[in-house]
Design a protein around this motif. Structure first.
Motif, PDB file in Angstrom:
ATOM      1  N   GLY A  38       0.726  -1.249   0.224  1.00 37.19           N
ATOM      2  CA  GLY A  38      -0.074   0.196  -0.186  1.00 37.19           C
ATOM      3  C   GLY A  38       0.731   1.134   0.094  1.00 37.19           C
ATOM      4  O   GLY A  38       1.828   1.272   0.510  1.00 37.19           O
ATOM      5  N   ASP A  39       0.093   2.256  -0.522  1.00 37.26           N
ATOM      6  CA  ASP A  39       1.098   3.500  -0.542  1.00 37.26           C
ATOM      7  C   ASP A  39       0.803   4.547   0.402  1.00 37.26           C
ATOM      8  O   ASP A  39      -0.109   4.905   0.923  1.00 37.26           O
ATOM      9  CB  ASP A  39       0.370   4.376  -2.072  1.00 37.26           C
ATOM     10  N   ALA A  40       2.021   4.326   1.290  1.00 42.15           N
ATOM     11  CA  ALA A  40       2.027   5.223   2.456  1.00 42.15           C
ATOM     12  C   ALA A  40       1.525   6.884   2.438  1.00 42.15           C
ATOM     13  O   ALA A  40       1.500   7.484   3.467  1.00 42.15           O
ATOM     14  CB  ALA A  40       3.007   4.946   3.251  1.00 42.15           C
ATOM     15  N   ASP A  41       1.780   7.142   1.110  1.00 39.19           N
ATOM     16  CA  ASP A  41       1.899   8.584   0.910  1.00 39.19           C
ATOM     17  C   ASP A  41       0.615   8.897   0.243  1.00 39.19           C
ATOM     18  O   ASP A  41       0.302  10.320  -0.158  1.00 39.19           O
ATOM     19  CB  ASP A  41       2.934   9.096  -0.024  1.00 39.19           C
ATOM     20  N   ASN A  42      -0.290   8.013  -0.071  1.00 36.79           N
ATOM     21  CA  ASN A  42      -1.484   8.289  -0.708  1.00 36.79           C
ATOM     22  C   ASN A  42      -2.706   7.426  -0.148  1.00 36.79           C
ATOM     23  O   ASN A  42      -3.177   6.392  -0.926  1.00 36.79           O
ATOM     24  CB  ASN A  42      -1.479   7.962  -2.319  1.00 36.79           C
ATOM     25  N   THR A  43      -2.897   7.592   1.289  1.00 39.81           N
ATOM     26  CA  THR A  43      -4.118   6.593   1.858  1.00 39.81           C
ATOM     27  C   THR A  43      -5.065   7.574   2.366  1.00 39.81           C
ATOM     28  O   THR A  43      -5.084   8.600   3.020  1.00 39.81           O
ATOM     29  CB  THR A  43      -3.230   5.832   2.996  1.00 39.81           C
TER      30      THR A  43
END
Length: 244
Positions: free
Chosen positions: A120-125
């Motif tokens: 998962g994208d930590a910067d787009n959650t």
């Protein structure tokens, strides 16, 4: 007791990748979430269950989000194999976490960490939840969890004594039924005052005639109009926060 049923069976054969159960550990206890990805660069939605625990309902919502282009991790806040069916058991498991807010925060962060570890994208959650899960989402927001947005559907709205919204990192969307007798409109108004006082970017929407748990397919409380309108509001919120 609310009964959860699946809808939209066409999603299963529409090309969405099959999700998988995944076991992860937080403070020495095993939890079992559900990872449902679409692609490596898609935004991430962390989805939090209601007081039934992680069931087919959350998996169906994950598939709906997959159809919109989001990777989804459905968290487990109760423990592997713990899926209560009796009201007394549901109250026990949620009550324990309401009494131990530090543990609830650890479970939320640990679940997000697991989602990121899976790709998962930590910067787009965006973090979202239903009923008890909505209360957990607001707890994570108050804890300063790093995300692009937080959203609740008919969630618990009360703020524990001594807590504030001063550390919130992103906008909050609250969707609530005006016919909800479990979480009265007085709590909705109190939350609005707290968010405004803390200068948190927020949007709060109410739906006339909608009771508590108005999004649960197949239940006596299901309110089709409120469900559809709140889903539209949420999908717009997702677009604004992850692609804006």
């Amino acid at each position: 007791m609310l009964r959860k049923t699946l809808i939209g069976l066409a999603l299963i054969s529409s090309g969405v990748l099959a999700g998988e159960n995944t076991t992860y550990s937080i403070q020495g206890v095993d939890y079992e979430g559900y990872w449902s990805p679409v692609s490596g660069d898609a935004p991430l939605v962390l989805l939090v269950h209601d007081w039934d625990g992680l069931t087919d309902y959350e998996i169906e919502r994950a598939k709906m989000l997959n159809e919109l282009g989001y990777n989804v991790f459905a968290a487990d806040l109760f423990g592997k194999g713990v899926r209560p069916t009796e009201v007394k058991d549901k109250k026990q498991h949620t009550g324990e976490l309401y009494k131990d807010r530090d543990k609830l925060r650890s479970l939320m962060q640990g679940s997000l960490d697991q989602a990121i570890a899976l790709g998962g994208d930590a910067d787009n959650t965006v973090v979202m939840g239903y009923c008890f899960g909505g209360a957990a989402v607001l707890e994570a927001a108050r804890a300063g969890m790093k995300a692009q947005g937080f959203a609740t559907f008919h969630g618990g709205l009360g703020t524990p004594e001594g807590q504030t919204y001063d550390d919130v990192s992103a906008p909050i969307l609250v969707m609530h039924g005006t016919a909800d007798t479990a979480i009265p409109m007085s709590q909705f108004a109190e939350l609005a005052d707290k968010l405004e006082g803390a200068k948190v970017d927020h949007e709060m929407v109410t739906y006339s005639g909608a009771p508590h748990a108005f999004t649960v397919f197949g239940s006596p409380r299901y309110h089709e109009q409120a469900d559809k309108k709140s889903w539209m509001a949420f999908t717009q919120f997702l677009t604004d926060q992850t692609q804006g």
